[in-house]
Write a protein that holds these residues in place. Structure first.
Motif, short mmCIF file in Angstrom:
data_model
loop_
_atom_site.label_atom_id
_atom_site.label_comp_id
_atom_site.label_asym_id
_atom_site.label_seq_id
_atom_site.Cartn_x
_atom_site.Cartn_y
_atom_site.Cartn_z
N LEU A 1 -7.31 2.11 -1.90
CA LEU A 1 -6.14 1.86 -1.05
C LEU A 1 -6.56 1.32 0.32
CD1 LEU A 1 -4.05 5.04 -1.92
CD2 LEU A 1 -3.58 2.68 -2.63
N ALA A 2 -7.71 0.66 0.36
CA ALA A 2 -8.18 0.01 1.59
C ALA A 2 -8.43 -1.46 1.30
CB ALA A 2 -9.46 0.68 2.09
N TRP A 3 -7.75 -2.32 2.01
CA TRP A 3 -7.88 -3.77 1.81
C TRP A 3 -8.49 -4.40 3.06
CZ3 TRP A 3 -2.47 -5.47 -0.52
CH2 TRP A 3 -2.27 -4.78 -1.72
N THR A 4 -9.54 -5.19 2.84
CA THR A 4 -10.17 -5.94 3.93
C THR A 4 -9.54 -7.33 3.97
OG1 THR A 4 -12.23 -4.72 3.60
CG2 THR A 4 -12.34 -6.74 4.90
N LEU A 5 -9.03 -7.70 5.13
CA LEU A 5 -8.25 -8.93 5.25
C LEU A 5 -8.76 -9.78 6.41
CD1 LEU A 5 -4.80 -7.11 5.03
CD2 LEU A 5 -5.93 -8.31 3.16
N ALA A 6 -8.65 -11.09 6.23
CA ALA A 6 -9.02 -12.04 7.29
C ALA A 6 -7.84 -12.97 7.55
CB ALA A 6 -10.24 -12.86 6.88
N LEU B 1 0.82 -1.21 0.00
CA LEU B 1 0.00 0.00 0.00
C LEU B 1 0.86 1.26 0.00
CD1 LEU B 1 -2.85 -1.01 2.48
CD2 LEU B 1 -3.09 -0.55 0.03
N SER B 2 1.98 1.22 0.69
CA SER B 2 2.82 2.42 0.77
C SER B 2 3.44 2.78 -0.57
CB SER B 2 3.91 2.22 1.83
OG SER B 2 4.85 1.25 1.42
N VAL B 3 3.71 1.79 -1.42
CA VAL B 3 4.35 2.07 -2.72
C VAL B 3 3.36 2.06 -3.87
CG1 VAL B 3 6.53 1.09 -1.91
CG2 VAL B 3 4.95 -0.36 -3.18
N SER B 4 2.08 1.82 -3.59
CA SER B 4 1.09 1.79 -4.66
C SER B 4 1.03 3.14 -5.38
CB SER B 4 -0.29 1.46 -4.11
OG SER B 4 -1.28 1.62 -5.11
N PRO B 5 0.97 3.14 -6.71
CA PRO B 5 0.87 4.41 -7.46
C PRO B 5 -0.52 5.04 -7.41
CG PRO B 5 0.80 2.56 -8.99
CD PRO B 5 1.06 1.97 -7.62
N LEU B 6 -1.50 4.34 -6.86
CA LEU B 6 -2.87 4.87 -6.79
C LEU B 6 -2.92 6.10 -5.89
CD1 LEU B 6 -4.90 1.56 -6.43
CD2 LEU B 6 -4.62 2.95 -8.49
N GLU B 7 -3.78 7.03 -6.24
CA GLU B 7 -3.98 8.24 -5.45
C GLU B 7 -5.46 8.41 -5.15
OE1 GLU B 7 -1.65 10.11 -4.27
OE2 GLU B 7 0.09 9.31 -5.36
N LEU B 8 -5.76 9.04 -4.02
CA LEU B 8 -7.14 9.29 -3.63
C LEU B 8 -7.59 10.62 -4.22
CD1 LEU B 8 -7.11 8.06 0.08
CD2 LEU B 8 -7.53 6.78 -2.04
N SER B 9 -7.81 10.63 -5.52
CA SER B 9 -8.16 11.85 -6.24
C SER B 9 -9.64 12.19 -6.01
CB SER B 9 -7.88 11.67 -7.73
OG SER B 9 -8.50 10.51 -8.23
N PRO B 10 -10.00 13.48 -6.09
CA PRO B 10 -11.38 13.92 -5.78
C PRO B 10 -12.45 13.30 -6.66
CG PRO B 10 -9.86 15.79 -5.83
CD PRO B 10 -9.11 14.62 -6.36
N VAL C 1 -6.62 -2.60 6.26
CA VAL C 1 -5.36 -1.86 6.17
C VAL C 1 -5.53 -0.87 5.02
CG1 VAL C 1 -2.86 -1.99 5.94
CG2 VAL C 1 -4.11 -3.89 6.98
N ASN C 2 -5.22 0.39 5.29
CA ASN C 2 -5.42 1.40 4.24
C ASN C 2 -4.34 2.47 4.30
OD1 ASN C 2 -6.72 2.73 6.64
ND2 ASN C 2 -7.15 4.33 5.12
N ARG C 3 -4.18 3.15 3.17
CA ARG C 3 -3.32 4.33 3.10
C ARG C 3 -4.22 5.55 3.01
NH1 ARG C 3 0.39 4.73 -1.96
NH2 ARG C 3 -0.88 6.48 -2.66
N ASP C 4 -4.10 6.47 3.95
CA ASP C 4 -5.01 7.60 3.99
C ASP C 4 -4.49 8.76 3.13
OD1 ASP C 4 -3.04 8.93 5.47
OD2 ASP C 4 -4.03 8.56 7.39
#
Length: 258
Positions: free
Chosen positions: A150-155, A122-131, A181-184
């Protein structure tokens, strides 16, 4: 020329095989003092990368066990991703598909390694939380909620977020450990422990992107055979606000351009 190239290629393969597994692949015509320089340089680069990517796993492992594990990976795994920053992903794949069970590995090894890798991914993902991804002011009960990419639901079977030197469980928990786990928006990677109902809600949001949050919560109430569906909706409204505060819920789906 062809014979010279073939000989050079053969020497390259012999040299690389020695670097990966020197105990099984000797190079007789090169001074070992020179070979040692390359052995240590290549191995140390790999080991330093993995130690930084899996700090908890490294801390829980003795030096002997850790280096044996890394050397096993270094000798036997064939990486598919050429980028150096994806080496931890390859190490995880090695643990899951190649190394399998090993007497030196704790029972939670693969789950802990996966959890630590998720933070890196998640820290190196190129995705951005654009408007344009969502309307931040929308009502997630009345409209389709939008979850951050950038939010992953994990079990997990083990409570991986609690594992450390003072807590190393030997058996799985009675119930799954659910985490998001997510990147804000500040590019900080965080985790949030959730229950099975929130995990189910996250799954339904992804599976039914056109459904309103209220409809999804009523479906969950029906699955639970809850005697008061509106109570589930009210609790769901609070869940949405907690998710929104952590940049897990970005808002609601924007209407399609006309």
């Amino acid at each position: 020329m062809a014979e010279a190239w073939t000989d050079f290629r053969a020497r390259q393969l012999a040299f690389s095989a020695h670097l990966r597994d020197p105990r099984r692949n000797e190079v007789a015509d090169i001074e070992d003092r020179r070979l040692k320089i390359y052995r240590e340089l290549f191995y140390n680069n790999v080991e330093n990368c993995l130690a930084a990517a899996f700090p908890v796993l490294r801390k829980l492992s003795s030096d002997a066990v850790w280096h044996e594990r890394v050397r096993d990976f270094y000798a036997r795994h064939r990486c598919k991703a050429p980028q150096f920053h994806r080496l931890p992903e390859e190490f995880l794949r090695f643990l899951e598909e190649v190394r399998t069970e090993h007497p030196d590995d704790p029972p939670f090894l693969r789950e802990l390694a996966h959890y630590e890798w998720v933070e890196l991914a998640l820290s190196v993902s190129p995705l951005e939380l654009s408007p344009e991804l969502a309307d931040p002011n929308g009502d997630p009960l009345a409209q389709p909620p939008v979850i951050s990419p950038l939010a992953w639901t994990l079990a997990y079977r083990y409570p991986v977020h609690r594992i450390g030197p003072d807590f190393q469980p030997s058996t799985p928990g009675a119930e799954p450990t659910w985490l998001i786990v997510n990147r804000d928006r500040t590019d900080t990677v965080r985790f949030m422990q959730i229950n099975a109902v929130t995990a189910r809600l996250m799954t339904l949001i992804e599976a039914r992107p056109e459904a309103s949050g209220r409809d999804l919560l009523l479906d969950i109430a029906a699955e639970l055979a809850h005697p008061d569906p509106e109570a589930v909706v009210a609790e769901g409204a609070q869940i949405f606000e907690r998710l929104r505060a952590r940049d897990i819920l970005l808002g609601t789906r924007r209407p399609a351009a006309g």
